[in-house]
Design an enzyme around this catalytic site. Sequence first.
Site, short mmCIF file in Angstrom:
data_model
loop_
_atom_site.label_atom_id
_atom_site.label_comp_id
_atom_site.label_asym_id
_atom_site.label_seq_id
_atom_site.Cartn_x
_atom_site.Cartn_y
_atom_site.Cartn_z
N ASN A 119 1.03 -1.26 -0.38
CA ASN A 119 -0.25 0.33 -0.40
C ASN A 119 1.06 0.84 -0.14
OD1 ASN A 119 -3.04 -0.41 0.13
ND2 ASN A 119 -2.21 -2.48 1.79
N MET A 148 0.11 -2.93 12.12
CA MET A 148 -0.14 -3.93 13.09
C MET A 148 -0.35 -3.85 14.19
SD MET A 148 -1.91 -5.95 10.28
CE MET A 148 -2.43 -7.10 11.44
N ARG A 149 -0.17 -3.03 15.22
CA ARG A 149 -0.34 -2.72 16.23
C ARG A 149 -1.83 -1.65 16.97
NH1 ARG A 149 1.90 -5.80 19.05
NH2 ARG A 149 1.94 -4.42 20.83
N ILE A 150 -2.39 -2.19 17.92
CA ILE A 150 -3.61 -1.63 18.35
C ILE A 150 -3.12 -0.12 19.20
CG2 ILE A 150 -5.25 -1.70 19.83
CD1 ILE A 150 -5.92 -4.74 19.55
N LEU A 151 -4.12 1.17 19.07
CA LEU A 151 -3.47 2.76 19.24
C LEU A 151 -4.45 2.94 20.44
CD1 LEU A 151 -3.14 3.63 15.72
CD2 LEU A 151 -0.90 3.32 16.65
N ASN A 195 -6.95 4.73 8.18
CA ASN A 195 -6.54 3.16 7.64
C ASN A 195 -6.97 2.91 6.89
OD1 ASN A 195 -5.64 0.41 8.99
ND2 ASN A 195 -7.37 0.45 9.73
N HIS A 200 -8.27 -1.53 5.42
CA HIS A 200 -9.18 -2.24 6.68
C HIS A 200 -9.30 -3.26 5.47
CE1 HIS A 200 -9.86 -5.38 10.17
NE2 HIS A 200 -11.27 -5.69 9.07
N SER A 228 -12.36 -1.40 3.25
CA SER A 228 -12.79 -0.16 3.49
C SER A 228 -10.92 0.59 3.95
CB SER A 228 -13.32 -0.32 4.88
OG SER A 228 -14.70 -1.72 4.97
N THR A 260 -10.66 6.21 14.51
CA THR A 260 -11.06 6.52 16.04
C THR A 260 -10.89 5.52 17.51
OG1 THR A 260 -12.81 5.30 15.96
CG2 THR A 260 -12.99 7.68 15.02
N ASP A 276 -10.92 -0.41 14.66
CA ASP A 276 -11.81 -0.04 13.32
C ASP A 276 -12.96 -0.22 13.48
OD1 ASP A 276 -9.44 -1.38 12.22
OD2 ASP A 276 -10.37 -3.56 12.58
N GLN A 317 -6.12 -6.95 -2.39
CA GLN A 317 -5.24 -6.09 -1.97
C GLN A 317 -5.04 -5.25 -3.85
OE1 GLN A 317 -2.62 -8.58 -0.78
NE2 GLN A 317 -2.86 -8.57 1.39
N GLU A 328 -7.05 -2.23 -2.87
CA GLU A 328 -6.13 -1.10 -1.88
C GLU A 328 -5.88 -0.39 -2.81
OE1 GLU A 328 -4.62 -3.51 1.45
OE2 GLU A 328 -5.91 -4.94 2.05
N1 NHR Z 1 -6.06 1.36 16.70
C1 NHR Z 1 -6.98 1.90 17.48
N2 NHR Z 1 -7.09 2.74 18.44
N3 NHR Z 1 -8.64 2.04 16.30
C2 NHR Z 1 -7.70 1.36 14.98
O1 NHR Z 1 -9.24 1.98 14.25
C3 NHR Z 1 -6.98 0.72 14.75
C4 NHR Z 1 -6.00 0.77 15.51
C5 NHR Z 1 -4.64 0.13 15.36
C6 NHR Z 1 -4.69 0.01 14.01
C7 NHR Z 1 -5.14 -1.36 11.69
C8 NHR Z 1 -6.13 -2.15 12.32
C9 NHR Z 1 -6.74 -2.92 10.44
O2 NHR Z 1 -6.77 -2.38 9.91
C10 NHR Z 1 -5.57 -0.29 13.23
C11 NHR Z 1 -6.70 0.50 13.85
C12 NHR Z 1 -3.98 -4.55 14.55
C13 NHR Z 1 -4.75 -5.32 15.18
C14 NHR Z 1 -4.17 -6.20 16.49
O3 NHR Z 1 -4.81 -6.75 17.02
C15 NHR Z 1 -5.79 -4.87 14.91
C16 NHR Z 1 -6.71 -4.34 14.12
C17 NHR Z 1 -5.51 -3.78 12.93
C18 NHR Z 1 -4.46 -3.28 13.00
N4 NHR Z 1 -2.72 -5.81 16.54
C19 NHR Z 1 -2.09 -7.05 17.37
C20 NHR Z 1 -2.13 -6.10 18.98
O4 NHR Z 1 -1.86 -6.44 19.77
C21 NHR Z 1 -0.77 -6.74 16.56
C22 NHR Z 1 -0.89 -8.23 16.26
C23 NHR Z 1 0.41 -8.23 15.09
O5 NHR Z 1 1.56 -8.00 15.44
O6 NHR Z 1 0.75 -9.10 13.89
O7 NHR Z 1 -1.59 -4.93 18.65
O8 NHR Z 1 -7.01 -4.33 11.15
C1 GAR Z 2 -3.06 -4.92 3.66
O1 GAR Z 2 -4.00 -5.86 3.01
C2 GAR Z 2 -3.88 -3.93 4.72
O2 GAR Z 2 -5.31 -4.17 3.84
C3 GAR Z 2 -4.28 -5.00 5.64
O3 GAR Z 2 -2.48 -5.85 6.05
C4 GAR Z 2 -1.82 -5.68 4.94
C5 GAR Z 2 -0.67 -5.18 4.30
O4 GAR Z 2 -0.22 -4.70 3.20
N1 GAR Z 2 -4.43 -4.56 7.08
C6 GAR Z 2 -4.63 -4.94 8.15
O5 GAR Z 2 -4.75 -5.93 8.25
C7 GAR Z 2 -4.58 -3.85 9.38
N2 GAR Z 2 -5.03 -5.30 10.57
P1 GAR Z 2 0.77 -4.30 3.17
O6 GAR Z 2 1.80 -3.93 3.70
O7 GAR Z 2 1.83 -4.62 1.76
O8 GAR Z 2 0.49 -2.89 2.83
#
Ligand code: NHR
Ligand code: GAR
Length: 216
Positions: free
Chosen positions: A14, A90-93, A107, A109, A136, A141, A145, A171, A174
Amino acid sequence: MTNIVVLISGSGTNLQALIDAHQKGDLPVNIAAVISNRPQAYGLERARLAGIETAVIDHTRFETREDFDQALQARIDACNPQLVVLAGFMRILTEGFTRHYLGRMLNIHPSLLPKYQGLHTHQRALDAGDEIHGVSVHFVTPQLDDGPNVIQAVVPILPDDDAATLAERVQAQEHIIYPMAVAWFAEGRLRMDNGACLLDNTPLPASGFVVDTRVN
Ligand code: NHR
Ligand code: GAR
């Protein structure tokens, strides 16, 4: 020019789509920096090849999510971005972090939100027997997601799909819709207002702007 910072964790396709759109003249932004929480993310190499500044904030080196988010926020804010773009991050914020960037963080997703928040979305759509799936772009927020949708792309699920073939179809979309959404923001056409999205001052539906790739 709109300054953006892109956050990644992995391969960065992306990010590459944003770089390519920028190089074609389709994306009026300055990519001020690419930041990864994983030192080995291939997207860092993509950024270097494009001459973009990179940084690594390794989450494993922090005791708490708050500490990690504070370090990340300081690094981002040093770039003065108008927009933060999560691209496979990939980290929840934490709530505080998301509030700081409310209305200026996007983001992407891989599901048709609000369906399949969280992880493993392609397998979950297959397991549910869905006929359609997609991706999406949404404002971030505090609730995972859950922010308002900007754009969705819809793809068909085909009889022989597995998670890998389905992910590939998603993808491809995306890489079309994320540069579109970022361009709308950069052009001042898109904003979050009262928990909804406005495009050209007109409210978008809950789905966001829909790109349906199914041939009828
Ligand atoms: N944070 C908030 N507060 N709100 C959102 O909408 C967020 C966010 C952080 C990331 C991307 C998200 C997605 O598109 C995103 C949106 C990671 C996880 C997760 O479970 C879930 C959703 C998304 C990204 N992460 C694990 C964790 O413990 C680690 C997983 C890993 O490292 O592979 O943070 O789906
Ligand atoms: C993408 O498919 C994106 O939608 C997804 O991970 C891939 C990242 O690809 N995001 C999530 O699953 C967030 N939780 P990229 O690193 O090649 O852009």
